[in-house]
Design a protein around this motif. Structure first.
Motif, PDB file in Angstrom:
ATOM      1  N   ILE A 246      -4.589  -0.086   6.523  1.00  0.00           N
ATOM      2  CA  ILE A 246      -5.970   1.058   7.391  1.00  0.00           C
ATOM      3  C   ILE A 246      -7.202   1.301   7.378  1.00  0.00           C
ATOM      4  CG2 ILE A 246      -5.520   4.295   7.260  1.00  0.00           C
ATOM      5  CD1 ILE A 246      -2.514   3.560   5.390  1.00  0.00           C
ATOM      6  N   ALA A 247      -6.938   1.559   8.639  1.00  0.00           N
ATOM      7  CA  ALA A 247      -8.603   1.921   8.680  1.00  0.00           C
ATOM      8  C   ALA A 247      -9.262   3.122   7.716  1.00  0.00           C
ATOM      9  CB  ALA A 247      -9.423   1.993   9.626  1.00  0.00           C
ATOM     10  N   ALA A 248     -10.472   2.259   7.180  1.00  0.00           N
ATOM     11  CA  ALA A 248     -11.075   2.914   5.461  1.00  0.00           C
ATOM     12  C   ALA A 248     -11.521   3.862   6.325  1.00  0.00           C
ATOM     13  CB  ALA A 248     -11.904   1.875   4.767  1.00  0.00           C
ATOM     14  N   SER A 249     -12.980   5.080   5.669  1.00  0.00           N
ATOM     15  CA  SER A 249     -14.284   6.123   6.154  1.00  0.00           C
ATOM     16  C   SER A 249     -14.774   5.388   6.634  1.00  0.00           C
ATOM     17  CB  SER A 249     -12.828   7.250   5.061  1.00  0.00           C
ATOM     18  OG  SER A 249     -13.125   7.686   4.711  1.00  0.00           O
ATOM     19  N   ASP A 250     -15.865   4.782   7.709  1.00  0.00           N
ATOM     20  CA  ASP A 250     -16.898   4.558   7.644  1.00  0.00           C
ATOM     21  C   ASP A 250     -18.328   5.437   7.349  1.00  0.00           C
ATOM     22  OD1 ASP A 250     -18.771   2.767   8.518  1.00  0.00           O
ATOM     23  OD2 ASP A 250     -18.563   3.503  10.574  1.00  0.00           O
TER      24      ASP A 250
ATOM     25  N   VAL B   4     -14.655  -2.158  -1.372  1.00  0.00           N
ATOM     26  CA  VAL B   4     -14.861  -1.896   0.527  1.00  0.00           C
ATOM     27  C   VAL B   4     -16.167  -1.532   0.972  1.00  0.00           C
ATOM     28  CG1 VAL B   4     -14.043   0.088   2.328  1.00  0.00           C
ATOM     29  CG2 VAL B   4     -12.456  -0.566   0.610  1.00  0.00           C
ATOM     30  N   ILE B   5     -16.275  -2.830   2.323  1.00  0.00           N
ATOM     31  CA  ILE B   5     -17.972  -2.475   2.687  1.00  0.00           C
ATOM     32  C   ILE B   5     -17.869  -1.354   3.159  1.00  0.00           C
ATOM     33  CG2 ILE B   5     -19.282  -4.255   4.443  1.00  0.00           C
ATOM     34  CD1 ILE B   5     -17.410  -6.372   3.617  1.00  0.00           C
ATOM     35  N   PRO B   6     -19.246  -0.852   2.847  1.00  0.00           N
ATOM     36  CA  PRO B   6     -19.551   0.646   3.716  1.00  0.00           C
ATOM     37  C   PRO B   6     -19.768   0.801   5.106  1.00  0.00           C
ATOM     38  CG  PRO B   6     -20.566   0.041   1.403  1.00  0.00           C
ATOM     39  CD  PRO B   6     -20.606  -1.210   1.680  1.00  0.00           C
ATOM     40  N   THR B   7     -20.138  -0.516   5.651  1.00  0.00           N
ATOM     41  CA  THR B   7     -19.859  -0.268   6.915  1.00  0.00           C
ATOM     42  C   THR B   7     -19.385  -0.856   7.752  1.00  0.00           C
ATOM     43  OG1 THR B   7     -21.724  -2.825   7.277  1.00  0.00           O
ATOM     44  CG2 THR B   7     -22.892  -0.858   6.991  1.00  0.00           C
ATOM     45  N   SER B   8     -17.804  -1.528   7.070  1.00  0.00           N
ATOM     46  CA  SER B   8     -17.177  -2.207   7.958  1.00  0.00           C
ATOM     47  C   SER B   8     -15.592  -0.892   7.574  1.00  0.00           C
ATOM     48  CB  SER B   8     -16.350  -3.337   7.503  1.00  0.00           C
ATOM     49  OG  SER B   8     -15.428  -4.097   7.636  1.00  0.00           O
ATOM     50  N   THR B   9     -15.107  -0.602   8.444  1.00  0.00           N
ATOM     51  CA  THR B   9     -13.643  -0.025   7.595  1.00  0.00           C
ATOM     52  C   THR B   9     -11.850  -0.996   7.611  1.00  0.00           C
ATOM     53  OG1 THR B   9     -12.810  -0.347  10.255  1.00  0.00           O
ATOM     54  CG2 THR B   9     -14.020   1.704   9.153  1.00  0.00           C
ATOM     55  N   SER B  10     -12.490  -2.296   7.592  1.00  0.00           N
ATOM     56  CA  SER B  10     -11.663  -3.154   7.199  1.00  0.00           C
ATOM     57  C   SER B  10     -12.137  -4.652   6.751  1.00  0.00           C
ATOM     58  CB  SER B  10     -11.120  -3.725   8.883  1.00  0.00           C
ATOM     59  OG  SER B  10     -11.882  -4.575   9.185  1.00  0.00           O
ATOM     60  N   ALA B  11     -13.030  -4.087   5.696  1.00  0.00           N
ATOM     61  CA  ALA B  11     -12.544  -5.295   4.407  1.00  0.00           C
ATOM     62  C   ALA B  11     -13.360  -5.509   3.626  1.00  0.00           C
ATOM     63  CB  ALA B  11     -13.708  -6.454   6.057  1.00  0.00           C
TER      64      ALA B  11
ATOM     65  N   TYR C 235       0.619  -1.909  -0.112  1.00  0.00           N
ATOM     66  CA  TYR C 235       0.175  -0.042  -0.060  1.00  0.00           C
ATOM     67  C   TYR C 235       0.148   1.094  -0.098  1.00  0.00           C
ATOM     68  CZ  TYR C 235       0.837   0.921   5.072  1.00  0.00           C
ATOM     69  OH  TYR C 235       1.420   0.956   6.686  1.00  0.00           O
ATOM     70  N   PHE C 236       0.454   2.480  -0.588  1.00  0.00           N
ATOM     71  CA  PHE C 236       0.773   3.579  -0.712  1.00  0.00           C
ATOM     72  C   PHE C 236      -0.009   4.406  -0.090  1.00  0.00           C
ATOM     73  CE2 PHE C 236       2.016   7.552  -2.715  1.00  0.00           C
ATOM     74  CZ  PHE C 236       3.517   7.524  -2.331  1.00  0.00           C
ATOM     75  N   ARG C 237       0.384   5.664   1.313  1.00  0.00           N
ATOM     76  CA  ARG C 237      -1.017   6.419   1.264  1.00  0.00           C
ATOM     77  C   ARG C 237      -0.252   7.662   1.345  1.00  0.00           C
ATOM     78  NH1 ARG C 237      -3.220   7.283   7.660  1.00  0.00           N
ATOM     79  NH2 ARG C 237      -4.264   9.297   7.287  1.00  0.00           N
ATOM     80  N   ILE C 238      -0.891   8.554   1.202  1.00  0.00           N
ATOM     81  CA  ILE C 238      -1.005  10.094   1.021  1.00  0.00           C
ATOM     82  C   ILE C 238      -2.129  10.896   1.868  1.00  0.00           C
ATOM     83  CG2 ILE C 238      -0.381  12.215  -0.118  1.00  0.00           C
ATOM     84  CD1 ILE C 238       1.496  10.571  -2.154  1.00  0.00           C
ATOM     85  N   GLY C 239      -2.235  11.624   2.698  1.00  0.00           N
ATOM     86  CA  GLY C 239      -3.129  12.391   3.242  1.00  0.00           C
ATOM     87  C   GLY C 239      -4.656  11.208   3.492  1.00  0.00           C
TER      88      GLY C 239
ATOM     89  N   TYR D 292      -9.016   3.900  -2.228  1.00  0.00           N
ATOM     90  CA  TYR D 292      -9.993   4.423  -0.624  1.00  0.00           C
ATOM     91  C   TYR D 292      -9.539   5.569  -0.083  1.00  0.00           C
ATOM     92  CZ  TYR D 292      -7.942   1.736   2.537  1.00  0.00           C
ATOM     93  OH  TYR D 292      -6.509   0.793   3.562  1.00  0.00           O
ATOM     94  N   PHE D 293     -10.307   5.477   1.080  1.00  0.00           N
ATOM     95  CA  PHE D 293     -10.455   6.954   1.548  1.00  0.00           C
ATOM     96  C   PHE D 293     -10.351   6.707   2.158  1.00  0.00           C
ATOM     97  CE2 PHE D 293     -12.078   9.273  -2.084  1.00  0.00           C
ATOM     98  CZ  PHE D 293     -10.991   9.992  -2.487  1.00  0.00           C
ATOM     99  N   THR D 294      -9.290   7.317   3.831  1.00  0.00           N
ATOM    100  CA  THR D 294      -9.732   6.654   5.492  1.00  0.00           C
ATOM    101  C   THR D 294      -9.868   8.347   6.066  1.00  0.00           C
ATOM    102  OG1 THR D 294      -8.010   6.071   7.064  1.00  0.00           O
ATOM    103  CG2 THR D 294      -7.218   7.454   4.684  1.00  0.00           C
ATOM    104  N   ASP D 295      -9.987   7.585   7.106  1.00  0.00           N
ATOM    105  CA  ASP D 295     -10.441   9.434   7.933  1.00  0.00           C
ATOM    106  C   ASP D 295      -9.168   9.544   9.388  1.00  0.00           C
ATOM    107  OD1 ASP D 295     -12.073  10.129   7.150  1.00  0.00           O
ATOM    108  OD2 ASP D 295     -14.022   8.908   8.661  1.00  0.00           O
ATOM    109  N   ALA D 296      -8.293   7.737   8.659  1.00  0.00           N
ATOM    110  CA  ALA D 296      -7.103   7.897   9.690  1.00  0.00           C
ATOM    111  C   ALA D 296      -6.682   9.024  10.013  1.00  0.00           C
ATOM    112  CB  ALA D 296      -6.705   5.853  10.124  1.00  0.00           C
TER     113      ALA D 296
END
Length: 181
Positions: A103-107, A135-142, A69-73, A177-181
């Motif tokens: 990294i946890a996805a946006s919920d 990414v499952i909308p109600t999950s942050t990791s699946a 994975y690669f993350r920016i912001g 995907y987007f994250t809030d973390a």
């Protein structure tokens, strides 16, 4: 500006400069502000039976769970290569997910963050099976795996789709995907 920063500049039609800086710590800075530093690492995608009446257990091939994975912001780009050696107790109603996002996805309960599946080989399903992922909308990791049935309806992938025997079933997942973390 630090001594190790990299700066890109462009001019728009009104002769205004637009600038992007890559700072020493890996952060990106634009006229809109500074993004968090970039991160690159590995992660382990895990095939999981998520529901249904069976008790499917996945055995992965050697080196069959590779992810980067690669993350920016707040944007995370992932790539996963999954090779399934066998599935014990596979059932047609055992839904399958890939867990362990790095990294946890946006919920966000109203938004499916779509990913791309490629390199599909030795997977049971319709002859024109097009494996999809989100990414499952109600999950942050699946990640949910689905495909379009012959009638065009979305079908959740089941454990028996990946129980073809030799050679091993394999596919790749990539996208962001987007994250809030």
């Amino acid at each position: 500006m630090g001594t190790q920063d990299v700066v890109f500049q462009t001019k728009d039609s009104a002769q205004n400069f637009n600038q992007i800086e890559i700072l020493e710590d890996g952060a990106l800075k634009t006229g809109l502000g500074t993004a968090a530093p970039a991160t690159y690492n590995s992660w382990t995608p895990v095939m999981t039976r998520a529901g249904g009446s069976g008790t499917a257990v996945f055995t992965m091939a050697t080196n069959g769970q590779v992810g980067r994975y690669f993350r920016i912001g707040n944007i995370v780009w992932i790539n996963a290569h999954i090779i399934i050696d066998s599935v014990a107790s596979a059932q047609s109603d055992d839904t399958v997910t890939v867990t362990g996002l790095p990294i946890a996805a946006s919920d966000d309960t109203n938004y499916k963050q779509g990913l791309t599946c490629t390199g599909l080989s030795n997977v049971n399903g319709p002859t024109d099976m097009n494996l999809q992922a989100y990414v499952i909308p109600t999950s942050t990791s699946a990640i949910q795996l689905t495909y379009s049935a012959d009638d065009g309806n979305e079908v959740v992938a089941a454990s028996d789709n990946f129980d073809k025997g030799s050679p091993d079933a394999a596919f790749m997942i990539s996208g962001f995907y987007f994250t809030d973390a």
